[in-house]
Design a protein around this motif. Sequence first.
Motif, mmCIF file in Angstrom:
data_model
loop_
_atom_site.group_PDB
_atom_site.id
_atom_site.type_symbol
_atom_site.label_atom_id
_atom_site.label_comp_id
_atom_site.label_asym_id
_atom_site.label_seq_id
_atom_site.Cartn_x
_atom_site.Cartn_y
_atom_site.Cartn_z
ATOM 1 N N LYS A 100 0.829 -1.202 0.000
ATOM 2 C CA LYS A 100 0.000 0.000 0.000
ATOM 3 C C LYS A 100 0.861 1.248 0.000
ATOM 4 O O LYS A 100 2.043 1.212 0.337
ATOM 5 N N ALA A 101 0.259 2.345 -0.378
ATOM 6 C CA ALA A 101 0.969 3.622 -0.397
ATOM 7 C C ALA A 101 1.205 4.117 1.024
ATOM 8 O O ALA A 101 0.459 3.802 1.957
ATOM 9 N N ARG A 102 2.233 4.913 1.161
ATOM 10 C CA ARG A 102 2.517 5.539 2.440
ATOM 11 C C ARG A 102 1.395 6.514 2.787
ATOM 12 O O ARG A 102 0.878 7.210 1.911
ATOM 13 N N GLU A 103 1.027 6.585 4.056
ATOM 14 C CA GLU A 103 -0.111 7.403 4.484
ATOM 15 C C GLU A 103 0.264 8.258 5.679
ATOM 16 O O GLU A 103 0.808 7.749 6.663
ATOM 17 N N GLY A 104 -0.030 9.536 5.618
ATOM 18 C CA GLY A 104 0.149 10.405 6.765
ATOM 19 C C GLY A 104 -0.915 10.104 7.798
ATOM 20 O O GLY A 104 -2.096 9.990 7.457
ATOM 21 N N VAL A 105 -0.515 9.968 9.048
ATOM 22 C CA VAL A 105 -1.434 9.575 10.118
ATOM 23 C C VAL A 105 -1.775 10.748 11.026
ATOM 24 O O VAL A 105 -2.948 11.046 11.267
ATOM 25 N N SER A 106 -0.744 11.424 11.536
ATOM 26 C CA SER A 106 -0.976 12.500 12.486
ATOM 27 C C SER A 106 0.284 13.326 12.611
ATOM 28 O O SER A 106 1.386 12.839 12.341
ATOM 29 N N CYS A 107 0.131 14.591 13.012
ATOM 30 C CA CYS A 107 1.293 15.413 13.294
ATOM 31 C C CYS A 107 0.924 16.485 14.314
ATOM 32 O O CYS A 107 -0.261 16.770 14.523
ATOM 33 N N ILE A 108 1.966 17.061 14.915
ATOM 34 C CA ILE A 108 1.748 18.036 15.973
ATOM 35 C C ILE A 108 2.758 19.159 15.874
ATOM 36 O O ILE A 108 3.943 18.928 15.617
ATOM 37 N N ASN A 109 2.253 20.366 16.064
ATOM 38 C CA ASN A 109 3.094 21.535 16.189
ATOM 39 C C ASN A 109 3.264 21.746 17.685
ATOM 40 O O ASN A 109 2.362 22.266 18.337
ATOM 41 N N SER A 110 4.374 21.308 18.221
ATOM 42 C CA SER A 110 4.515 21.217 19.667
ATOM 43 C C SER A 110 4.454 22.574 20.357
ATOM 44 O O SER A 110 3.945 22.692 21.471
ATOM 45 N N SER A 111 4.937 23.630 19.711
ATOM 46 C CA SER A 111 4.932 24.924 20.386
ATOM 47 C C SER A 111 3.546 25.544 20.382
ATOM 48 O O SER A 111 3.158 26.218 21.330
ATOM 49 N N GLY A 112 2.775 25.316 19.333
ATOM 50 C CA GLY A 112 1.437 25.894 19.276
ATOM 51 C C GLY A 112 0.347 24.949 19.727
ATOM 52 O O GLY A 112 -0.767 25.384 20.025
ATOM 53 N N GLY A 113 0.662 23.669 19.762
ATOM 54 C CA GLY A 113 -0.323 22.692 20.204
ATOM 55 C C GLY A 113 -1.256 22.202 19.126
ATOM 56 O O GLY A 113 -2.116 21.361 19.382
ATOM 57 N N SER A 114 -1.141 22.695 17.895
ATOM 58 C CA SER A 114 -2.045 22.251 16.827
ATOM 59 C C SER A 114 -1.752 20.800 16.472
ATOM 60 O O SER A 114 -0.598 20.392 16.393
ATOM 61 N N THR A 115 -2.816 20.056 16.259
ATOM 62 C CA THR A 115 -2.687 18.658 15.875
ATOM 63 C C THR A 115 -3.489 18.380 14.613
ATOM 64 O O THR A 115 -4.469 19.066 14.325
ATOM 65 N N TYR A 116 -3.067 17.362 13.889
ATOM 66 C CA TYR A 116 -3.708 16.997 12.629
ATOM 67 C C TYR A 116 -3.817 15.475 12.571
ATOM 68 O O TYR A 116 -2.905 14.778 13.026
ATOM 69 N N TYR A 117 -4.918 15.009 11.988
ATOM 70 C CA TYR A 117 -5.148 13.567 11.894
ATOM 71 C C TYR A 117 -5.718 13.225 10.527
ATOM 72 O O TYR A 117 -6.487 13.992 9.950
ATOM 73 N N SER A 118 -5.370 12.043 10.062
ATOM 74 C CA SER A 118 -6.039 11.553 8.868
ATOM 75 C C SER A 118 -7.445 11.099 9.251
ATOM 76 O O SER A 118 -7.710 10.763 10.418
#
Length: 126
Positions: A43-61
């Motif tokens: 399968k293709a590589r997939e982005g799961v989650s990431c975090i901007n630690s200083s601002g606290g923003s988070t992202y999820y697939s």
Amino acid sequence: EVQLVESGGGLVQAGGSLRLSCAVSGFTFDDYVIGWFRQAPGKAREGVSCINSSGGSTYYSDSVKGRFTISSDNAKNTVYLQMNNLKPEDTANYYCVAIWKQTFTDRSPFRRYDYWGQGTQVAVSS
């Protein structure tokens, strides 16, 4: 030398939980967005989650939203991925990734990353 070292993978039954850790060194932790990608066999590589630690923003697939939680411990230069209610389709190699904040865009949070770890295997049995 930049290093991203993952740990915490393993075998778990469906519905179970795992927590992945990514210990970062070689750059200023607060200057980077840290995240996780995964790749299952064939399968293709997939982005799961990431975090901007200083601002606290988070992202999820969409595939993990509501089940996975990303967090960071800035004092330890470590990012965690708490994975709950795991499903067989979550089986993959999970890679810790990092991108310099100045080149990160929240419109495409999984577009590209500068640094990659070696990966940790997660296997979920049905």
